[in-house]
Every structure is written in structure tokens, then in C-alpha cells.
Design an enzyme around this catalytic site. Sequence first.
Site, PDB file in Angstrom:
ATOM      1  N   GLY A   2      33.842  31.803  41.991  1.00 49.99           N
ATOM      2  CA  GLY A   2      35.102  32.380  41.558  1.00 49.99           C
ATOM      3  C   GLY A   2      36.060  31.411  40.914  1.00 49.99           C
ATOM      4  O   GLY A   2      37.203  31.754  40.692  1.00 49.99           O
ATOM      5  N   CYS A   3      35.649  30.190  40.598  1.00 52.40           N
ATOM      6  CA  CYS A   3      36.564  29.248  39.968  1.00 52.40           C
ATOM      7  C   CYS A   3      36.654  29.568  38.489  1.00 52.40           C
ATOM      8  O   CYS A   3      35.728  29.302  37.738  1.00 52.40           O
ATOM      9  CB  CYS A   3      36.094  27.810  40.166  1.00 52.40           C
ATOM     10  SG  CYS A   3      37.170  26.606  39.380  1.00 52.40           S
ATOM     11  N   GLY A   4      37.741  30.165  38.071  1.00 49.86           N
ATOM     12  CA  GLY A   4      37.868  30.617  36.701  1.00 49.86           C
ATOM     13  C   GLY A   4      37.962  29.509  35.692  1.00 49.86           C
ATOM     14  O   GLY A   4      37.874  29.764  34.500  1.00 49.86           O
TER      15      GLY A   4
END
Length: 296
Positions: free
Chosen positions: A117-119
Site C-alpha cells: 500500500g505504499c503509494g
Amino acid sequence: MDVDRSVTHPPAGAVQRPVARWRNGRVDEHIDCVAEEVPVAVVCNSRHFAVMMATPTDLDDFALGFALSEGLIAVPAELLALHAQTQIEGVELHLTLPPERAAALVRRERSLEGRSGCGICGSRHLEDLLRVPPRVTASPRITGAALDAALAQLADHQSLAAATGATHAAAWADDRGRIHLLREDVGRHNALDKLIGALHRDDRSLDAGFAIVTSRASYEIAMKAASAGIAVLAAISAPTALAISLADSAGLTLIGFARPGGCAVYTHADRYAGQPAELREAPYPAPPARQPGDDA
């Protein structure tokens, strides 16, 4: 203490798997409840934009929140259509954007790989990473009692974390500390994006409430909150230096080490009214010792 997380009906976003648990030289067979983590691809106007590792729940909220917090759209109405397509490899979220928005994405192409989920893991250029959101205009006034009340309710709303022990949460509370919305995900950024999407779908005013995240306040967490117009963000762990700088410039009130009875306000402290006088006289709670794996 050994916690048996087996349940008859796992909550959405969880599955059951067998596990051998060793304690004091003995092994017992159990059925454990574990969080799902699947690739979720964001596809804008038939063009792949990013792939996140996420919990496959509340994906409509995630798509809208991600589009807003990443600057793919400026207002929810610009998300013209959304279609989720489940595949063997994961889930594809097909977003239809206005032509001018789609054209802008071509100029800020990203690679397709992200981590939990690390954009920003897929960002290819510094200007993509260090985006400065519009200045926050909401002006809620949050008391210490309201923050304490919201913190006391967090665990009761985290059904997926209770079942698996593996997810973060992002919650929205009103100015009395009552939690109205909460979203969970294996990725802390995803949880916040889901909350942002839910806030807009619920048409909830940002002038009388605040957000809480069960993680550290990284740069991207602060950036996403400010981009969404959230004025007060409280994290149960520490902020980073870049998050503090971003919050200061964006007009975001950034609170870290939020604990019952105290917190640390790093920026724009005028929105935080603090504790009653009788509570302020008590010793400030020291931040807990960090443990390996915290805020992963």
C-alpha cells in the site's frame, strides 16, 4: 499469552489457515485467522497507473480515496465510472476519468510495483513524490477529551485487526470523539485512502472532526490527509520530519503519540484545545518503547 484467533465466520478480508503453535516445548495444531493481501491494480482510462498490495475490502472507497489523495482527480465527481474486475492474480480497479485528467497521468507515469500500500514506491520522479497539496481550510476545534474518547473506541471498531492482528486502521471521529467511519487494511496508506473515499461517499463535513491512524505519520500519510482536506490528523505513533514539514506548510494539525491522557502536537496547535486543567497536572504519558515490526 497465546491468543486463539480461530473464528467460525472470518470477517471480510480474512481467511483461515492451519498453524502449528509452539509454546514451552509443546506444539498444538490450530486454525488461525489471517488477513488477506492481494495485488490491487489501479487502471485509469485503460492505462495502468499503479499496483498496491491491499486487503480486498471496501475497494470502492479505496478507489475514490486513492484517486483524490494521489491527485488523479480534484473532486469526487471527476471519477466518472468505476469497475472492479477480479482475476486470478488479484483485482483490477478500472477508473474512468475526464480526458484532461487522463492526459495529465501520461506526464507523470509510474512503475506498476508497490509494497503493502505504499503509494510512493512506484514514483519515478521527485516531483511526483514531493507534491504539495492545497492548504487545508477546515477549522475544527478538538479537545483532549474528544481525542481520548475516540482512542477508547478504536479497538471496538477494528474487527479485522481483532481477528488477524495484522491490519492498520484509519478512523474519522466527530468533535465529541464519536467514531463514525473506520476502514482497515494491511497497508496503512490503503486504510487512509479507504477512509478518505468513505468520507466523500458519506458526504461528511470535514469542519467538525478529525482522523486517527493506527500507525506512524509518514510524509505520505500527512500528504493524503491534507490533500483530502482533513484538518487534524492524530497518529498513535511518531511522525517523520518530512511529514511535519509538509503538515506545517499545508496547514494540517499533526498529532503524534496519541495516548489516553496526552499527545504531542507538532504543527498548527491552535486547533487542539488540550486537556482539562486537572488532567494537565498529571504526568505526560511517555511514548511506548518501539517494537520490531511496529508501523509496518
